[in-house]
Structures are given as structure tokens and as C-alpha cells.
Scaffold this active site. Structure first.
Site: not given
Length: 313
Positions: A100, A118, A175, A195
Site C-alpha cells: 500500500h 492497516e 504483505h 498487486r
């Protein structure tokens, strides 16, 4: 004296995914659209999924509308968007290896979007399970080389997990959640994911879009593992899991009645195990609700686990 003692119960929204399953129904009793449902957007005011309030004077109102028109409920902290997004993720199969961006990169490259910090609370996972967190490249050049040569096993780092584990995933961290894992995710209100690799899977005969250039831009090199100190206060059934620039996250493990104080701008609560009550109102696994500004003291009782969060002001 509290201004608003009304708890805002939130109606979740569900997302179907190539890697999703049916546990949101079997574990939580949710009415899901299919057996490939990967995400429960439990508390969200994002344009891709705007939850409704299910009770009280604001029943039927969207969270985004409340944020815009009833700022007093949220401590008048301002900002264009409700700051957090809470999900339950059912990964029947592996999610893509991804990364991200932070706020600065997302604002510039994603039409003013927020970045995505997150954290994950592991609700359940299969035995000897792992997740992907981090990578092994020592330089950007090595990172690019490993990605171009698709040497994924050489590039990525894995981390063994068990039920109840907690992980912070900062922007720039490679991740992935692996199949057989159920997690509760607390994150910034953003839907931006890059991605890096998707196992060459096909959707309708086509590979899903990858974002290699943007991923290389934002991946931090070398990877530095996040260290944080868990709150060890044994006097209370509540402990702080993390505080960062965007949120604080707490875990309540309730086995007897205890009184707490809601003194944040607002607090989001998700019952992830068991059942009980808050101020005499019954709550159970799968319930999500918000305690608004100046809610004041409240009592939790029963046998249940709650993950709670609030924005960092």
C-alpha cells in the site's frame, strides 16, 4: 453528563473476491452473497462501501452522511472523510502479494486518496499457518531484479501465526494473507492496493491487473520489521494493542462485569468472540457498533472478545 448515550449499531457490507469463502456466514451468521465472499466491510464510510446505521434515531442513515452532517457525534474532529475502515477478511485462498502507498504517494497518484496503514488481528487460522510480511531485498536494484525474474520465494518473507496474534502493516510493507486465515483489519479509510504478484490466477480467463511500477515506487527497502509494545496492564480486561499516527486499537477480553470510559472522539467496537452486554444491551459475535463522542462510562459484561479502535487525534 453524556451528550449522546445512543450506541450506533452498523450494518455490514459484503464483497465477493476470487479468494473468498463462506466463513462469514458459518462463523458469524451473516447473509453473504455467495460462497466466494472475502470481505465484510463492518464499519465503513468509503464510497466503495458505505454502511448504514441499523438502530435508533439515525436508523437507515449512511455513515458517510452522518460524518458530513452530524460531526458532533464524532467529536467535531473534522476532515473530509470518516478516518477508519474496519473489515473481517475470510481468505479461503491466498490473497495477492501486495503493498500500500502512504498518504503522500496516494494523494499524488490516486486522485487525492488517503494512503493505507492497516493492522491485523488474527481471528482464526489453520494449523502451522503463515502470512507474508516483508521482503529480503537489500536494495532497490535487487528488489527490481527479483520481481522481474519472478523469484518470489527468494523475495518474500513469511511469518508464522496463530489465533490472537496482531500485526501492524505500514505503507511500503510487502504483505499477503494466506488461505485458511480469518482476520479483523483496522485501517485508514482507503481502498488503494498495489498487486505485486497474484500467482498467475485468471478471472474470466484474464489475469488480474498488477501494479508493478507503483509497487516498486512505494516498497520500502530494506524491510524493517515493525516493533511495538503491547500494553500489559493486568488490572483491566482491556489492553492496548497499538497506537500509531492514525489509530489506537484495543482488545477487551470480558469474563466479568467491568466499567470503562469512552473519552475518545468516538470508539468503534467489533465483537469477535462470544456474547454479552453493553449497558444492559445484548451484543454478540459479529456485532459492530460505534460509541459516539462524550458517551462517557459504560459497562461490559459476559464472555466475549471485542476489538476496538479510535482515530488518533
Amino acid at each position: 453528563m453524556s451528550v449522546n448515550k445512543e450506541i450506533l449499531f452498523i450494518k455490514p457490507i459484503f464483497k465477493e473476491n476470487i479468494w473468498g469463502g463462506s466463513r462469514l456466514n458459518t462463523e458469524y451468521g451473516y447473509q453473504i452473497p455467495s460462497n466466494t465472499t472475502g470481505e465484510c466491510w463492518a464499519v465503513s464510510a468509503h464510497e466503495n462501501g458505505d454502511c448504514l446505521v441499523s438502530n435508533g434515531q439515525f436508523a437507515g442513515e449512511s455513515l458517510a452522511k452522518l460524518w458530513k452532517e452530524q460531526q458532533a457525534l464524532f467529536g467535531n474532529i473534522g476532515g473530509d472523510k470518516f478516518p477508519l475502515l474496519i473489515k473481517i477478511i475470510d481468505a479461503k485462498d491466498d490473497l495477492s502479494i501486495q503493498v500500500h502507498p502512504d498518504d503522500t504517494y496516494a494523494k499524488e497518484h490516486e486522485n487525492g486518496s488517503l494512503g493505507k496503514t492497516e493492522c491485523w488481528y488474527i481471528l482464526d487460522c489453520k494449523e502451522d499457518q503463515e502470512i507474508v510480511i516483508g521482503h529480503n531485498a537489500k536494495s532497490k536494484e535487487e528488489l527490481v531484479s527479483l520481481i522481474e525474474q519472478k523469484k518470489w520465494n527468494q523475495l518474500i518473507r513469511t511469518h508464522s501465526i496463530k489465533k490472537g496474534d496482531f500485526f501492524q502493516i505500514n505503507p511500503g510493507t510487502v504483505h499477503a494473507i494466506k488461505g485458511g486465515t480469518l482476520i479483523l483489519e483496522t485501517q485508514q479509510n482507503s481502498d488503494i492496493t498495489y498487486r505485486v504478484y497474484d500467482y498467475d490466477r485468471l478471472t474470466d480467463g484474464q489475469p488480474r491487473q498488477l501494479h508493478i511500477d507503483k509497487s516498486i515506487d512505494v516498497i520500502h527497502v530494506p524491510f524493517v520489521e515493525e516493533k511495538y509494545q503491547e500494553d500489559k496492564d493486568v488490572k483491566s480486561q482491556c489492553k492496548k494493542l497499538i497506537a500509531c499516527n492514525y489509530y489506537e486499537v484495543y482488545k477487551f477480553e470480558i469474563t466479568k462485569e467491568e466499567e470503562f470510559l469512552q473519552d475518545k472522539a468516538f470508539q468503534i467496537m467489533s465483537v469477535v468472540e462470544g456474547e454479552g452486554s453493553i449497558n444492559g444491551t445484548n451484543i454478540k459475535k459479529g456485532d459492530h457498533f460505534i460509541l459516539p463522542y462524550q458517551f462517557g462510562t459504560y459497562k461490559l459484561d459476559g464472555n466475549m472478545t471485542i476489538i476496538a479502535s479510535n482515530p488518533t487525534i
